[in-house]
Design a protein around this motif. Structure first.
Motif, short mmCIF file in Angstrom:
data_model
loop_
_atom_site.label_atom_id
_atom_site.label_comp_id
_atom_site.label_asym_id
_atom_site.label_seq_id
_atom_site.Cartn_x
_atom_site.Cartn_y
_atom_site.Cartn_z
N PHE A 52 0.81 -1.22 0.00
CA PHE A 52 0.00 0.00 0.00
C PHE A 52 0.85 1.28 0.00
CE2 PHE A 52 -3.45 2.82 1.54
CZ PHE A 52 -4.37 2.49 0.58
N GLU A 75 -2.57 7.27 -2.16
CA GLU A 75 -3.65 7.92 -2.90
C GLU A 75 -3.76 7.37 -4.32
OE1 GLU A 75 -3.30 12.19 -2.79
OE2 GLU A 75 -5.09 12.36 -4.05
N PHE A 92 -13.30 5.88 11.75
CA PHE A 92 -13.28 7.24 12.28
C PHE A 92 -14.33 7.27 13.40
CE2 PHE A 92 -12.22 7.80 7.71
CZ PHE A 92 -10.92 8.21 7.87
N MET A 103 -16.36 8.48 3.46
CA MET A 103 -14.92 8.75 3.40
C MET A 103 -14.20 7.66 2.61
SD MET A 103 -14.18 11.63 4.72
CE MET A 103 -15.72 12.24 4.06
N PHE A 106 -13.95 8.84 -0.75
CA PHE A 106 -13.50 10.24 -0.80
C PHE A 106 -12.93 10.66 -2.14
CE2 PHE A 106 -10.40 13.65 -0.23
CZ PHE A 106 -11.18 14.59 0.42
N ILE A 107 -12.13 9.77 -2.75
CA ILE A 107 -11.46 10.19 -4.00
C ILE A 107 -12.40 10.13 -5.20
CG2 ILE A 107 -9.17 9.50 -3.19
CD1 ILE A 107 -9.43 7.08 -5.12
N ALA B 169 -14.05 15.60 5.71
CA ALA B 169 -12.65 15.18 5.67
C ALA B 169 -11.88 15.81 6.84
CB ALA B 169 -12.02 15.58 4.34
N ALA B 172 -12.59 13.74 9.71
CA ALA B 172 -11.93 12.44 9.56
C ALA B 172 -10.45 12.55 9.92
CB ALA B 172 -12.10 11.92 8.13
N ASP B 175 -10.00 12.86 13.55
CA ASP B 175 -10.36 11.61 14.21
C ASP B 175 -9.26 10.56 14.10
OD1 ASP B 175 -12.66 11.48 15.56
OD2 ASP B 175 -13.73 10.25 14.11
N ASN B 176 -8.72 10.38 12.94
CA ASN B 176 -7.74 9.33 12.70
C ASN B 176 -6.90 9.71 11.47
OD1 ASN B 176 -6.31 6.93 12.37
ND2 ASN B 176 -8.03 5.68 13.07
N VAL B 179 -5.65 6.73 9.14
CA VAL B 179 -6.68 6.11 8.31
C VAL B 179 -7.18 7.11 7.26
CG1 VAL B 179 -8.97 5.05 8.32
CG2 VAL B 179 -7.32 4.44 10.07
N ALA B 180 -7.19 8.38 7.62
CA ALA B 180 -7.60 9.38 6.63
C ALA B 180 -6.69 9.33 5.40
CB ALA B 180 -7.58 10.78 7.25
N ILE B 182 -5.11 6.76 4.43
CA ILE B 182 -5.34 5.47 3.78
C ILE B 182 -6.53 5.51 2.83
CG2 ILE B 182 -6.20 3.14 4.31
CD1 ILE B 182 -4.17 3.15 6.65
N VAL B 183 -7.57 6.28 3.17
CA VAL B 183 -8.70 6.36 2.25
C VAL B 183 -8.48 7.41 1.15
CG1 VAL B 183 -10.39 5.52 3.93
CG2 VAL B 183 -10.03 7.98 3.67
N GLY B 184 -7.30 7.99 1.12
CA GLY B 184 -6.97 8.88 0.01
C GLY B 184 -7.19 10.36 0.30
N ILE B 185 -7.45 10.69 1.56
CA ILE B 185 -7.53 12.11 1.93
C ILE B 185 -6.10 12.62 2.09
CG2 ILE B 185 -8.27 13.73 3.72
CD1 ILE B 185 -10.50 11.71 4.44
#
Ligand SMILES: Nc1ncnc2c1ncn2[C@@H]1O[C@H](COP(=O)(O)OP(=O)(O)OP(=O)(O)O)[C@@H](O)[C@H]1O
Ligand SMILES: [Mg+2]
Lengths: 237, 295
Positions: A52, A75, A92, A103, A106-107, B169, B172, B175-176, B179-180, B182-185
């Motif tokens: 990753f 990303e 979260f 979330m 999100f992308i 976002a 998020a 918060d973390n 992990v933020a 990791i989800v692409g933020i």
């Protein structure tokens, strides 16, 4: 090379001065479930982090869909179709269940509602709690939120780090049932588990890792019957 | 009734300003676990920019206010990028010291550009207050504007944080953080938005105060400390706590002068800060220890 979904070639990986992976090799085919098992500190989580793009200091090659991704950032990897559920409770906590799923997408620029609904269909318990803060859910429900969130990008490859850690036996069984369902939709998976029985049971293949090196490799079901594996990694439960 | 009602009205007016400024402290802290000590100076900068546009350049006061908010948004963005971002992940102390440095720098800059003498938006005409029926308290038009604008901005922020994609976002990332990513933020992008919004809100506070009081290069210091106190009282990291804390500080210090000489007004906020730091450092809505995100 390109026939596998993911190929790892001679991967070395360091934390600071300490090398924790040594020439690790593995591959995952489209739609496969592959387990990585091994003792504490073997480097299982580190392999997922490498796939990753979360590890800076490393050497080797990682191909995804025929593309070398060793320089790619998380990303971009999510855009290519890899998502990741890290070890531990990774929701979260102060966002609602619904917001957690949002979330996950999100992308994406398009409308998420259809895919959120399909996550709810897969995990019906979550829909009832969609407006609750994720941190207030049980451990199992939180894990479902994390998995559902990782499905929002419709990944080709899902990386799961100890998805059943700390859950009750029934909840573990339920999570693995759900993973089989997800896999039936064509999502390939790499599952890292210390408690390997259940995960070997649903795996097409498995790799045993020890001290950061490939130790064994074979069909999931064969591993379950293998005496050495049984003695070392399945004994306690 | 009269005096008590008047003190409460005064408390609400001051509280609205403290709340606006406290939001910037708390939003930054929520994500970075860092107290941006230069935030009070962004408030001061907002007041001076408003003065430049309105008095110096003759722009209509509302437009001047919006321009000052934009100017401070840019300033906040730039301060984060050049001063704080390079220090992320280097521990608590370096950004804190840098923030104090930025704060002194901005004060010195204001003295250099605007001089140490007092500037004012006020035209010299005597502002006559309106008597509020039934409760027998006096409020000026400008004070009504202060209450309306500050509350409107807080409500707007609430909707922004709760319902927009960037707002979610932000929560998020607070918060973390891991992990933020990791989800692409992109956390750095989100942090930029936090500085932009926090600074614009502080600028609004600066302009609102500037319409009532004189501008000085050090005007951000006491407001900064009181607003920081407000953020701590409400539970630093929590935006609703910052609003509650802001109004609480405003009310406590204004009602406090009923009991003690008004010369001690500024000391009241310090006493409250000390009390909370000693007995309830997590504030009213604050996160418990161990739930904090580390960056
Ligand atoms: N962030 C880090 N910094 C330094 N060393 C680390 C870090 N993360 C892991 N390590 C070390 O790297 C080695 C491999 O860790 P890793 O987490 O990959 O093991 P694992 O197989 O996932 O173990 P577990 O089953 O306990 O989760 C261990 O010796 C661990 O102590
Ligand atoms: Mg691990």
């Amino acid at each position: 090379m390109t026939k596998h979904l993911l190929t790892i070639k001679d991967l070395d990986s360091w934390y600071g001065q300490m090398q924790v992976l040594h020439e690790v090799k593995m591959h995952i085919d489209k739609g496969e479930i592959v387990s990585i098992i091994g003792p504490n500190g073997a480097g299982k989580s580190t392999i997922l982090k490498n796939i990753f793009g979360l590890i800076e200091k490393r050497k080797g090659k990682i191909f995804f869909d025929g593309k070398n991704i060793i320089k790619s950032k998380p990303e971009n990897l999510t855009k290519l179709g890899i998502t990741y559920v890290p070890q531990g409770r990774s929701v979260f906590p102060n966002l609602t269940v619904q917001e957690n799923l949002e979330m996950g997408g999100f992308i994406r620029k398009d409308d998420l509602s259809e895919d959120i609904e399909s996550v709810y269909k897969k995990f019906p318990g979550l829909k009832e709690r969609k407006d609750q803060k994720a941190g207030l859910l049980s451990g199992g429900e939180q894990q479902m939120v994390a998995i559902g969130r990782a499905l929002m990008l419709k990944p080709k490859l899902l990386l799961l780090d100890e998805p059943s850690l700390g859950l009750s036996p029934q909840m573990k069984a339920l999570i693995f049932e759900k993973l089989i369902e997800v896999n039936k939709d064509g999502v390939a998976m790499v599952i890292v588990e210390q408690n390997a029985k259940m995960s070997l049971n649903i795996s097409d293949r498995a790799y045993v890792l020890e001290l950061g090196k490939n130790k064994m490799h074979g069909k999931g079901k064969d591993m379950l019957r293998n005496k050495d594996v049984a003695k070392l990694y399945l004994g306690g439960g | 009734m009269g005096i008590a009602a008047q003190l409460i009205i005064n408390g609400i007016i001051a509280g609205g300003i403290y709340a606006l400024v406290a939001l910037g402290y708390t939003m930054v802290y929520g994500i970075l676990r860092f107290i941006n000590f230069a935030h009070g100076e962004v408030f001061m900068l907002g007041a001076y920019l408003g003065w430049v546009f309105n008095i110096l350049l003759g722009v209509n006061v509302i437009v001047a206010g919006v321009l000052a908010m934009l100017g401070c948004a840019v300033a906040g963005f730039v301060i984060d990028k050049i001063a704080y971002k390079p220090l992320r992940g280097r521990g608590m102390l370096p950004p804190l010291i840098t923030a104090i440095g930025i704060s002194l720098f901005l004060q010195a800059l204001a003295i250099l550009i605007f001089g140490a003498q007092i500037r004012t938006f006020r035209t010299g005409e005597v502002v006559r207050g309106i008597t509020i029926p039934f409760i027998d308290a006096i409020i000026t038009k400008i004070q009504i504007v202060i209450i309306i604008v500050s509350v409107a901005l807080m409500v707007a922020l609430h909707f922004y944080i709760k319902y927009t994609k960037t707002g979610k976002a932000m929560r998020a990332v607070a918060d973390n953080y891991e992990v933020a990513s990791i989800v692409g933020i992109n956390p750095n992008k989100v942090i930029s938005y936090v500085f932009i919004i926090g600074s614009a809100l502080a600028a609004a506070g600066g302009i609102l105060v500037g319409m009532e009081q004189n501008l000085t290069p050090t005007m951000g210091v006491s407001i900064g400390i009181k607003s920081f106190t407000a953020a701590v009282v409400g539970g630093i990291g929590n935006i609703y706590g910052a609003v509650l804390g802001g109004f609480m500080i405003g009310l406590i210090e204004n009602i406090g002068i009923w009991f003690i000489p008004s010369g001690y007004k500024d000391a009241i906020a310090f006493a409250v800060l000390l009390f909370f730091l000693l007995f309830k450092p997590t504030g009213i809505f604050g996160v418990k220890k161990g739930e904090e995100v580390s960056v």
